[in-house]
Scaffold this active site. Structure first.
Site, PDB file in Angstrom:
ATOM      1  N   GLU A  46       0.822  -1.200   0.000  1.00  0.00           N
ATOM      2  CA  GLU A  46       0.000   0.000   0.000  1.00  0.00           C
ATOM      3  C   GLU A  46       0.862   1.259   0.000  1.00  0.00           C
ATOM      4  OE1 GLU A  46      -2.115  -3.040   2.743  1.00  0.00           O
ATOM      5  OE2 GLU A  46      -0.093  -2.581   2.034  1.00  0.00           O
ATOM      6  N   ALA A 152      12.979 -36.252  -8.591  1.00  0.00           N
ATOM      7  CA  ALA A 152      13.086 -36.586 -10.011  1.00  0.00           C
ATOM      8  C   ALA A 152      13.181 -38.094 -10.135  1.00  0.00           C
ATOM      9  CB  ALA A 152      14.317 -35.921 -10.625  1.00  0.00           C
ATOM     10  N   THR A 194      21.064 -38.840   1.697  1.00  0.00           N
ATOM     11  CA  THR A 194      21.172 -37.958   0.531  1.00  0.00           C
ATOM     12  C   THR A 194      22.436 -37.122   0.599  1.00  0.00           C
ATOM     13  OG1 THR A 194      18.776 -37.827   0.190  1.00  0.00           O
ATOM     14  CG2 THR A 194      20.088 -36.017  -0.684  1.00  0.00           C
ATOM     15  N   ASP A 198      25.074 -38.013  -2.209  1.00  0.00           N
ATOM     16  CA  ASP A 198      25.070 -37.037  -3.308  1.00  0.00           C
ATOM     17  C   ASP A 198      25.918 -35.804  -3.035  1.00  0.00           C
ATOM     18  OD1 ASP A 198      23.227 -38.832  -4.240  1.00  0.00           O
ATOM     19  OD2 ASP A 198      21.496 -37.498  -4.041  1.00  0.00           O
ATOM     20  N   ARG A 205      21.863 -21.495  -7.320  1.00  0.00           N
ATOM     21  CA  ARG A 205      23.052 -21.137  -8.103  1.00  0.00           C
ATOM     22  C   ARG A 205      22.749 -20.849  -9.574  1.00  0.00           C
ATOM     23  NH1 ARG A 205      23.767 -25.619  -5.613  1.00  0.00           N
ATOM     24  NH2 ARG A 205      24.060 -26.912  -7.480  1.00  0.00           N
ATOM     25  N   GLU A 280      13.802 -32.193  -0.408  1.00  0.00           N
ATOM     26  CA  GLU A 280      14.541 -32.790  -1.518  1.00  0.00           C
ATOM     27  C   GLU A 280      15.309 -34.026  -1.055  1.00  0.00           C
ATOM     28  OE1 GLU A 280      16.804 -30.588  -4.285  1.00  0.00           O
ATOM     29  OE2 GLU A 280      15.503 -28.853  -4.299  1.00  0.00           O
ATOM     30  N   GLY A 282      15.950 -38.165   0.035  1.00  0.00           N
ATOM     31  CA  GLY A 282      15.842 -39.413  -0.700  1.00  0.00           C
ATOM     32  C   GLY A 282      14.477 -40.050  -0.496  1.00  0.00           C
ATOM     33  N   SER A 288       8.563 -40.766   4.420  1.00  0.00           N
ATOM     34  CA  SER A 288       8.180 -40.548   5.819  1.00  0.00           C
ATOM     35  C   SER A 288       7.205 -39.380   5.941  1.00  0.00           C
ATOM     36  CB  SER A 288       9.424 -40.307   6.682  1.00  0.00           C
ATOM     37  OG  SER A 288      10.063 -39.086   6.355  1.00  0.00           O
TER      38      SER A 288
END
Length: 347
Positions: A46, A152, A194, A198, A205, A280, A282, A288
């Site tokens: 506003e 994915a 994960t 990974d 980024r 994100e 696993g 869960s």
């Protein structure tokens, strides 16, 4: 009001834990001012709308209508009450998308305007305006963050190889979209496996944007200190059962031996004012959340031409309904919501 919603979206990723808000000022079917909440702690929509009015149009503010996607605030926070500005500028009519359920507002803004003689109309495009702020409303009405699951999978429904090793599935175009998703959320979560398998950065980024707070579930502190999540590029919270410690922007958040991990996640985020979470993790971590029913929407990326064969299967959604699907090159993105979740927005 639709213009208010479009404007409000421009603040996505920058205003949390505040809501996204857009405002438009109209005089005789002509927009004379507009604005949106750009950044947490900065001027509200506003205020920016009124400030954008040219000197020549200032005299007609007292004959104009202010459209705003969310009820104007009536309390002192980081900034003064927007209701006071509206009354001071003698704007005679205000059209509001939806009421603000935050306890410090919760109808008081509407009441204050009406008490000052302002003609107030509420609930114009109410559903769309609430969907715009699904994170904000979930946080204040359910006392937990809005939770988005993301993964994915290959065309044959796998998210990893046989030994759990990382396999690149989504394409580079989808990767940029995922980084936009990260920038829109307050927190991003992954589990021990994960991180160890990974070693992700869990940062933004590929596009300009703000890094979410990294939330790592590591009950027994198995993750090596050389992992990317300890690079101090973003605030990081390690949920564990061993250590309570803060060092710079890395916090070890110790929970009770018998406390449920998912409850600890939502409790910790609530205490820290983090109103949304992108999970994100696993398959185990994602499942869960699904099994506990603690989620709001899921974004599933499927590479339509890539098959893994034997490996780790994707999570199985329950109590879900698909609401949208789109193709980006080789990837299909399906959006699901938990049944009975009122929010449909993909924003």
């Amino acid at each position: 009001m639709r213009r208010c919603i479009v404007l409000a979206g421009k603040g996505s990723g920058y205003v949390s834990p505040n809501p996204l808000v857009g405002a438009v000022i109209v005089h005789q079917d002509r927009i004379i001012g507009e604005g949106f909440h750009r950044e947490y702690g900065a001027a509200h929509a506003e205020v920016n709308a009124v400030s954008s009015v040219t000197e020549a149009d200032v005299p007609v503010l007292s004959e104009s209508t202010l459209y705003v996607s969310l009820e104007p605030c009536s309390h002192f926070g980081k900034t003064p009450p927007c209701t006071d500005l509206i009354i001071k500028k003698k704007i005679p009519r205000v059209v509001i998308g939806c009421a603000d359920s935050f306890e410090k507002v919760n109808g008081s803004g509407i009441e204050k305007l009406r008490a000052a003689g302002v003609d107030v109309q509420v609930n114009v495009l109410r559903h769309e305006c609430r969907a715009l702020n699904k994170r904000f409303f979930t946080f204040h009405e359910k006392q937990r963050p809005y939770i988005i699951l993301k993964w994915a999978e290959s065309a044959d429904g796998m998210i990893a190889g046989v030994t759990g090793q990382r396999i690149k599935i989504s394409n580079e175009h989808t990767d940029r979209l995922v980084h936009r998703w990260r920038a829109e959320e307050a927190g991003i979560l992954a589990g021990t496996n994960t991180i160890m398998n990974d070693d992700p950065f869990l940062t933004v980024r590929h596009i300009p944007g703000r890094n979410p707070v990294r939330i790592i579930i590591d009950s027994d502190l198995k993750i090596n200190g050389d992992a990317h999540v300890f690079d101090r590029a973003a605030q990081t919270i390690i949920i564990n059962k061993t250590k309570e410690e803060i060092s710079g922007n890395i916090e070890f958040f110790k929970i009770g031996e018998d406390e449920d991990l998912l409850h600890a996640v939502t409790r910790g985020m609530q205490e820290r004012g983090l109103n949304s979470l992108l999970v994100e993790g696993g398959a185990k971590t994602l499942q869960s959340f699904i099994d506990a029913g603690i989620w709001d929407e899921a974004r599933v990326i499927t590479h339509t031409a890539f098959r893994i064969g034997k490996g780790t299967g994707a999570p199985v959604l329950k109590n879900a309904e698909q609401v949208r699907s789109e193709i980006i090159s080789s990837d299909r993105i399906n959006l699901f919501r938990k049944k009975n979740n009122e929010f449909l927005s993909y924003h």
